[in-house]
Structure formats: C-alpha cells, structure tokens
Design a protein around this motif. Sequence first.
Motif: not given
Length: 367
Positions: A12-17, A239-247
């Motif tokens: 949830n810390r990354f929800r907006d991104a 899409l998962q790759a972008d989520f991983l870049s964010i995290k």
Amino acid sequence: MIKFLDLHKINNRFRDAFETSFNNSLDASHFILGSNVSRFENEFARYCGTKHCVGTANGLDALTLILKSYIELGKLHEGDKVIVPANTFIATILSVLHAGLEPVLVEPNPETYNLSPEYTEKALTKDVKAIVMVHLYGQLANVDSFKKLKDKYGLLLIEDAAQAHGAGINAKGLKAGNLADAAAFSFYPSKNLGALGDGGAITTNDSELYNTISLLRNYGSKEKYKNEIIGFNSRLDDLQADFLSIKLKALDADNERRRVIAKTYLNGVKNAKLKLPHYDSTNNHVFYAFVIKVADRDDFIDFLDQNNIGWLIHYPVPPHKQNALCRFSDLKLPLTEQIHKRVISLPISPVMTDDEVQEVIEVLNKY
C-alpha cells in the motif's frame, strides 16, 4: 493480532505509483516484453552489479533456464549430477530434474542451515558438474568456500538467490546475483522484492549464457516466428516489471529495517528454549525469514496462537520426504530432518512497528 506478513501494508506504500503504472500500461497496451521489462532488467543488473539480467515468469523457471542453457551450450549434459542443499524449498531440486539432470542432496551447516561446503566436497564425484548454493532465509551461503571448490574441481557454481535480494559481502562490495556464474531470483509476492503476482530473473556476467537464456525464455526466438532452438515460454510480465522497478528503489531501506528488527529480536529474546538464528551483523543477511528452532514445535505453535502472534514454517516437510521425490526417501539426512521438524519463522517485515516487535519479544520470553 500481529500478522506473520502484512502484504497489504507492504504494498500500500506504493499504491499511487502502482495505479499510475497500471494506467500507463493500459494506455500503451504492450504487455509482453515491453520497455518496462527492458528497463527493470537494466536496473536490476546494475543493482546486483552484473552485466546482464533476464526477466522470467518465476524463480523456478529462472533456475531451470540457467541449467538448460548450460546444456544448450554443452557445458552440462543430461544426466550430469548437481549438488543441491537437502534442506531447501523443493523448487531448487525441481529445477535440476526439469533440466534432465540428477540432484545430489547434501546436508547443511548446523548453525546457518545453509549448504555445507565440507559435506559438499565429500559428496563430489566425477559425475558432479555443478553446485547450486541457496542463500536460505536471506543469508548468503559460504561463497568463498564454494568458489574454492568451483575452481579446484572445475565446476559450475549457481546461486539460488530467491530469498536474498540485496544481501551482500561488505568487504568486497558484492551482492547476491554477482557471486557465481549465474543467479536465479524469485519475485513471489512475499519476497523482499516481491511483485504483485509471479515473476523471476536471472543475473550473470556471461554474455554467451545471457544470449542463450534470452532465447530459451521466449520460445527459442529472437525474432518473432523464427525459432532458433527449442525454447520455453517464461517471460516476466511487463506490468510486473514496472511494479518491481517502483519497489526496487525501496529495497535497501526495507532490508535495513529487517536487519534492525532482527538485531532487536536477537538482543531482546532471552529464552533457552529457543535457538535464535546465526547472524554476524553484516549485510550478508536480509532476513527474508527470521527462523528459530524449538524442541516441541507443536506446543510452541499453540503458545503463539494463544498470544496472537503470526508464524509460518519454512518448511514443514523436507524435500526427500515429499511424495514427488519419493525416489530420494531412503537417503539418510538427519540434520535436514531435524531442521524441518523444529524450525519456525516469526514475523519480520519492513512495515512492522517497534511496538509490534517488542510485543513479539515479550511473548517469546514468556514461553
């Protein structure tokens, strides 16, 4: 109730991104091997300190593709033997079998629970061509000792780094993923770097291996509808790759928070009934799991349940006692069997509060 792992709170810390990423992905509609995958592969390679990274569908595929690529390159041959830890998640062993190779199960170091270099050397024969060292629970294996075995006997050395994202050797400035010939990672949601679904990656400095893996993960194809070798379909979702870049940007801070919690546990838990994990206070451990050992695990589980403390067992049944691996059931592996019978993992995550950590300590000291 203190949850074993609060994935909602972690993500949830990354929800907006994440929401922005999803909208951008929907607008671009390039869902397979798009720019997000390329960008994350470059970012993760830089993070690990390697020349190359290949995204895969999951961690099991990552390990399997490394082994299959070595077969494709003629550096392994079907039927060759591969040393693996006896006390690991079954995926490590499955990868060897899926590649048409023969796993040799070896006992761990009784203090770290990682694969023992001493037992490994005793298990070596002329048919053993590779070692898969697992960084179990987030703690690096004895890398220097395994590199000496690699050089002495002319073996391939592969990291199963599925639980060790960001673990490093302080003195050398090296990280998991850059400690052997190749490394496999999992981005299963519970990992220190977890996707919002499945995912995996391979890191290596070997350009020939990288090129072969890149072909194998995509039907053996570099160009659409032109297949050079017999391949697989094992691609990290865009899409998962972008989520991983964010995290990924938060990984080092998250790992440091895990180490702080682990040190607080180690300093605060004073109970002779509980064997706490081995830790030398360096960055070689990222505490994917905080694993303790207790003589009567069932009794301890009842106690934790009564006191609203979450728990998980990594892992309740050793691989050689699984029905799927019944061919290994006659092996004598007393250390492995004792570990699987007595270990239990306690809550640890970057979103745990200091109050929650102290509550866990107070409960453990009352057992």
